[in-house]
Design a protein around this motif. Structure first.
Motif, PDB file in Angstrom:
ATOM      1  N   ASP A 125     -37.265  16.889  -8.481  1.00 43.39           N
ATOM      2  CA  ASP A 125     -36.237  17.448  -7.611  1.00 43.39           C
ATOM      3  C   ASP A 125     -36.672  18.749  -6.943  1.00 43.39           C
ATOM      4  N   ARG A 126     -37.957  19.094  -7.074  1.00 43.50           N
ATOM      5  CA  ARG A 126     -38.405  20.357  -6.478  1.00 43.50           C
ATOM      6  C   ARG A 126     -38.900  20.175  -5.049  1.00 43.50           C
TER       7      ARG A 126
ATOM      8  N   ILE B  87     -48.739  13.510   1.393  1.00 46.04           N
ATOM      9  CA  ILE B  87     -48.263  13.691   2.770  1.00 46.04           C
ATOM     10  C   ILE B  87     -47.027  12.848   3.086  1.00 46.04           C
ATOM     11  N   VAL B  88     -47.031  11.576   2.637  1.00 43.50           N
ATOM     12  CA  VAL B  88     -45.958  10.664   3.050  1.00 43.50           C
ATOM     13  C   VAL B  88     -44.571  11.187   2.693  1.00 43.50           C
ATOM     14  N   ARG B  89     -44.502  11.957   1.632  1.00 43.51           N
ATOM     15  CA  ARG B  89     -43.174  12.424   1.200  1.00 43.51           C
ATOM     16  C   ARG B  89     -42.668  13.557   2.071  1.00 43.51           C
ATOM     17  N   ASN B  90     -43.541  14.136   2.863  1.00 45.04           N
ATOM     18  CA  ASN B  90     -43.190  15.280   3.696  1.00 45.04           C
ATOM     19  C   ASN B  90     -42.468  16.357   2.891  1.00 45.04           C
ATOM     20  N   PRO B  91     -43.128  16.861   1.847  1.00 45.36           N
ATOM     21  CA  PRO B  91     -42.459  17.791   0.931  1.00 45.36           C
ATOM     22  C   PRO B  91     -42.422  19.205   1.495  1.00 45.36           C
ATOM     23  N   LYS B  92     -41.686  20.058   0.787  1.00 45.56           N
ATOM     24  CA  LYS B  92     -41.609  21.463   1.214  1.00 45.56           C
ATOM     25  C   LYS B  92     -42.921  22.175   0.944  1.00 45.56           C
TER      26      LYS B  92
ATOM     27  N   THR C 180     -47.507  22.507   6.435  1.00 44.53           N
ATOM     28  CA  THR C 180     -46.707  22.608   5.221  1.00 44.53           C
ATOM     29  C   THR C 180     -47.239  23.756   4.364  1.00 44.53           C
ATOM     30  N   THR C 181     -46.334  24.494   3.758  1.00 50.72           N
ATOM     31  CA  THR C 181     -46.737  25.549   2.825  1.00 50.72           C
ATOM     32  C   THR C 181     -47.655  24.953   1.769  1.00 50.72           C
ATOM     33  N   THR C 182     -48.799  25.581   1.530  1.00 45.74           N
ATOM     34  CA  THR C 182     -49.764  24.995   0.615  1.00 45.74           C
ATOM     35  C   THR C 182     -50.239  26.028  -0.407  1.00 45.74           C
ATOM     36  N   ILE C 183     -50.241  25.618  -1.658  1.00 51.67           N
ATOM     37  CA  ILE C 183     -50.817  26.470  -2.705  1.00 51.67           C
ATOM     38  C   ILE C 183     -51.962  25.676  -3.327  1.00 51.67           C
TER      39      ILE C 183
END
Lengths: 362, 295
Positions: A74-75, A148-153, A185-188
Motif C-alpha cells: 500500500d506504499r 515501471i508498469v505499476r507507475n508507482p510514486k 519518477t522519484t528514485t532512491i
C-alpha cells in the motif's frame, strides 16, 4: 510522483544498530543515490522505505503520508532487487503484469502497460520467455519493467547492477538514466559502486556506520568532501593522503610535508585552522592533481617512480613520499618509466586538509 | 605375467564400473528380478503347484467379490492417506518454516520421530491405544463422557484407524521434503511479491505452490507407491478384518497365499499391484529426468 521525507530513522537488529539516525528529504522527481561501503546501513534504509524492514525509531513519509505502519503493497512503491527476484515459473509478461493482476487492472490495460514498458526497455520480443532463458542484462530489464508498469510514486533500486559484468553494467547505467529522464519518477538507488553514484545521481548520500557522512550533488561530493572518509571513498583511483603539519608563523598558516612541499594557506581558511598550530594533519590530494603540467599553483617535486600503469588515455604513476605510496595521473606522452626520476607538480589549491582526530575536512 | 594381464584387462573404465556395480546388480537380481518372475510362474500353477493352469487364477479372482473389495479399499486407502499426509506435511512444513531458526531443529527432530521408528513397532503402540478391552483412547473418551468407539471392530472405524496410523507414520516424510523445498525458495521472491501487492494467500498460491510443484508431485507419486503397497499397519492392527473390509493388496495376498496355503493365488493377487506401481514409477522417473534436464 511524490517526495520522500525521512526523519531521525533508526534500525536495531537484535543488538546491533544498523541505522543510527538518518535525516533525508528527497524531492519529487529527484534521483538520489545512497552509497557507502558494505554494512553501512544503506540497504536497510532502502528496505525500511520499501516496508520490508520495520522501523525501530523515526518516521518515513511518502508524499504527505506517514508510512511507518503501512504494508509494502500500500506504499505505492516499486523495487528492483539485486538478484532481480523474478518469478521463475512465470513468463516475462506474467512477471511484469503480476502486480497489476493482483490489483485487478483490466486485461486490456495490463496488456497496454506491459507492452509500453517492454518497448521502452527494448524487451518486446522476450515477453513469452521465462527468466531462465534470459541473460543477466535482460533479466535486469524485466525487473525494471515490473517496476515501471505499476507507475508507482517511488522507485527503489537495491544494488541493481552488481550482478552484471562490467560492460553490461555500463549499458544498464545509461538505460536507467534514460528511463528516469523519460518517466521522472522519484528514485532512491542503493549502490556501493561510486561510479554509479557519480554518473546517475542528482544527489548523492554517502553513508558510513549507519550515519550520513555527506549529502550533495556528485560535483560537491567529489570536489568538496566534508570528511576524510568521503574524500577517500569517492574517486578512483582513490585520493592520496599524506601526513603533514600545520605551522603558524608571522605570514600566516602554512602546511608542511617536507622541505620541498610546504605552502601557505588562503587567508579565508585561517579561522578554521585556529588551534591546529603544530598539529598533525592529513593532506588529501586526488591523483589528477599530481601531474606533469606546470602552473602558478603547482609545487614541483622530484620523485623516483616505483610503478607505471598505462591506461591508454592516461597513465597512473606510483611513487613514495614520507613512506606513503602516492598516485599521480599524467599524460601518456611523457613516457614515464618505472624506476625513472621525474618531476611532478602538486596543485597546492587542491589539497584537502583533514583533521585526523575528527576526520573533518578543514 | 598372467596376473599382470588381468590387471590390464580390469583397468578399462567400463569394466571397472561394471564390477563395482556387480554387488548391487546381484542383489537386485536375487531379491527383485528372480522373485518377480518366479511369482509370475507361480501364479500360473494350481493350488498344489503341480499343474500349469494358465490364467485360471486371475480369472478366478475376477469372480470373487472380496478381490474387488480389496481393489477398492487399496485405491481408497492410498488416495485418502496420501492426500492427508501431503496436506498435513505441507501445513507442518510451513509452520516450522515460520519459526525462528533456533526453534526449527528441535521441532523438525520431534516431528520426524513417527517416520524413524520401525512401523511394525509403532503400529503395535497404536494397537494398544485402539485395543478393545484396555483401549487408552476409549478410556479418555469415557472420562469425557463420550461413548466408547469400536476402533478396530467396525468397518468405518477400522478403516479410519488404519488411515490415521498411516498418516501419522508417513506425514513426516512430506514434512521434510516440503521443508527442504520451502527453504530453497529465495526470500526476495516473497519481498518482490509483497511490493507487487500480494497478501499471504496470494503468495502461497502464486509463489510457494508453483515453486514447489515438482517436489510436491514427486513426493505424492512416491508416497502413493509406498502407501498402495503397505502391509505392516493393516497386518498389525486388523489383519484385514472385520470381514476383509480393511484388506489391501499386500495383506490379502498374504492371507490367501500364506495363511490359506494357496500360494499361486496369493502370487496372482500380488501381481495385480504391478501394473499400478509400474505406471507410477514410470511417471516419477520421467519427471525426475525432466527436472534434471532443466537444471
Amino acid at each position: 510522483m511524490a517526495d520522500v521525507e525521512i526523519k531521525d530513522l533508526h534500525k536495531i537488529f537484535d543488538r546491533t544498530e544498523a541505522v543510527r539516525g538518518i535525516d533525508l528529504s528527497i524531492k519529487d522527481k529527484e534521483f538520489v543515490i545512497l552509497v557507502g561501503p558494505s554494512g553501512c546501513g544503506k540497504s536497510t534504509v532502502l528496505r525500511m522505505i520499501a516496508g520490508l524492514e520495520e522501523v525501530t525509531e523515526g518516521d518515513i513519509y511518502i508524499g504527505d503520508k506517514l508510512v511507518n505502519d503501512i504494508p509494502p503493497k500500500d506504499r505505492d512503491i516499486a523495487m528492483v532487487f539485486q538478484s532481480y527476484a523474478l518469478y521463475p515459473h512465470m513468463t516475462v509478461f506474467e512477471n511484469m503484469s503480476f502486480g497489476l493482476r493482483l490489483r485487478k487492472f483490466s486485461k486490456e490495460d495490463i496488456k497496454k502497460r506491459v507492452e509500453e514498458a517492454a518497448k521502452v526497455l527494448g524487451i518486446s520480443e522476450l515477453l513469452k520467455r521465462r527468466p531462465r532463458q534470459l541473460s543477466g542484462g535482460q533479466r535486469q530489464r524485466v525487473a525494471m519493467g515490473r517496476a515501471i508498469v505499476r507507475n508507482p510514486k517511488v522507485f527503489l533500486f537495491d544494488e541493481p547492477l552488481s550482478n552484471l559484468d562490467a560492460k553490461m553494467r555500463g549499458q544498464m547505467r545509461i538505460e536507467i538514466k534514460r528511463v528516469h529522464q523519460h518517466l521522472k519518477t522519484t528514485t532512491i538507488y542503493v549502490t556501493h559502486d561510486q561510479v554509479e553514484a557519480m554518473t546517475l545521481a542528482d544527489r548523492v548520500v554517502v553513508m558510513k556506520d549507519g550515519k550520513i557522512e555527506q549529502i550533495g550533488t556528485p560535483d560537491e561530493i567529489y570536489n568538496f568532501p566534508r570528511t576524510g572518509f568521503v574524500a577517500g571513498f569517492i574517486g578512483s583511483p582513490a585520493m592520496n593522503f599524506i601526513p603533514g603539519n600545520i605551522v603558524k608563523n608571522k605570514n600566516g598558516y602554512s602546511v608542511f610535508i617536507n622541505k620541498q612541499i610546504s605552502f601557505y594557506l588562503d587567508k579565508e581558511k585561517e579561522k578554521k585552522l585556529e588551534g591546529l598550530d603544530g598539529k598533525d594533519v592529513l593532506l588529501g590530494i586526488r591523483p589528477e592533481h599530481i601531474n606533469e603540467k606546470k602552473s602558478e599553483d603547482a609545487i614541483e617535486y622530484d620523485v623516483k617512480i616505483d610503478l607505471v600503469e598505462p591506461l591508454g588515455m592516461e597513465t597512473m604513476v606510483y611513487f613514495t613520499i614520507n613512506k606513503v605510496q602516492l598516485c599521480g595521473r599524467v599524460s601518456p606522452e611523457n613516457n614515464l618509466m618505472s624506476n625513472n626520476k621525474a618531476t611532478l607538480n602538486f596543485n597546492k589549491n587542491k589539497f584537502h586538509i583533514i583533521d585526523p582526530k575528527t576526520d573533518k575536512v578543514i | 605375467m598372467k596376473i599382470n594381464n588381468l590387471f590390464v584387462w580390469l583397468k578399462q573404465k567400463p569394466r571397472i564400473a561394471f564390477f563395482m556395480c556387480l554387488p548391487l546388480i546381484l542383489m537386485v537380481a536375487c531379491l527383485i528380478i528372480y522373485p518377480f518372475f518366479y511369482s509370475i510362474f507361480l501364479a500360473t500353477l494350481n493350488k498344489a503347484e503341480t499343474k500349469f493352469v494358465g490364467l485360471a487364477n486371475f480369472l478366478f479372482l475376477f469372480k470373487r467379490e472380496t478381490f474387488w473389495l480389496v481393489v477398492q479399499q487399496s485405491i481408497f486407502f492410498a488416495l485418502v492417506a496420501v492426500f492427508f499426509k501431503a496436506l498435513i506435511g505441507f501445513i507442518a512444513a510451513h509452520s516450522i518454516n515460520e519459526l525462528p531458526s533456533k526453534g526449527q531443529r528441535k521441532w523438525r527432530g520431534m516431528l520426524l520421530i513417527p517416520w524413524v521408528i520401525p512401523p511394525a513397532l509403532s503400529t503395535l503402540g497404536w494397537w494398544w491405544l485402539f485395543e478393545p478391552t484396555y483401549s487408552a483412547l476409549n478410556w479418555l473418551l469415557e472420562k469425557l463422557s463420550v461413548d466408547a468407539i469400536p476402533w478396530l471392530s467396525e468397518t468405518f472405524w477400522a478403516r479410519f484407524s488404519i488411515i490415521l496410523v498411516n498418516i501419522w507414520v508417513g506425514a513426516p516424510f512430506f514434512l521434510i521434503m516440503y521443508l527442504a523445498a520451502l527453504k530453497s525458495i529465495p526470500e526476495d521472491l516473497y519481498e518482490a511479491a509483497s511490493i507487487d501487492g500480494a497478501n499471504y494467500w496470494q503468495k502461497l498460491f502464486f509463489i510457494t505452490l508453483p515453486m514447489m510443484k515438482n517436489i510436491i508431485s514427486i513426493t505424492i507419486l512416491f508416497s502413493i507407491i509406498v502407501t498402495f503397497a503397505n502391509f505392516d499397519i493393516v497386518r498389525v492392527l486388523t489383519r484385514g478384518g472385520p470381514i476383509d473390509t480393511t484388506h489391501l493388496f499386500a495383506t490379502y495376498a498374504f492371507r490367501v497365499g500364506i495363511e490359506s496355503g494357496d500360494i499361486p493365488l496369493g502370487a496372482a493377487v500380488s501381481l495385480f499391484m504391478f501394473p499400478v506401481l509400474a505406471v507410477l514409477s514410470f511417471i516419477i522417473l520421467r519427471n525426475v529426468r525432466k527436472r534434471t534436464n532443466e537444471v
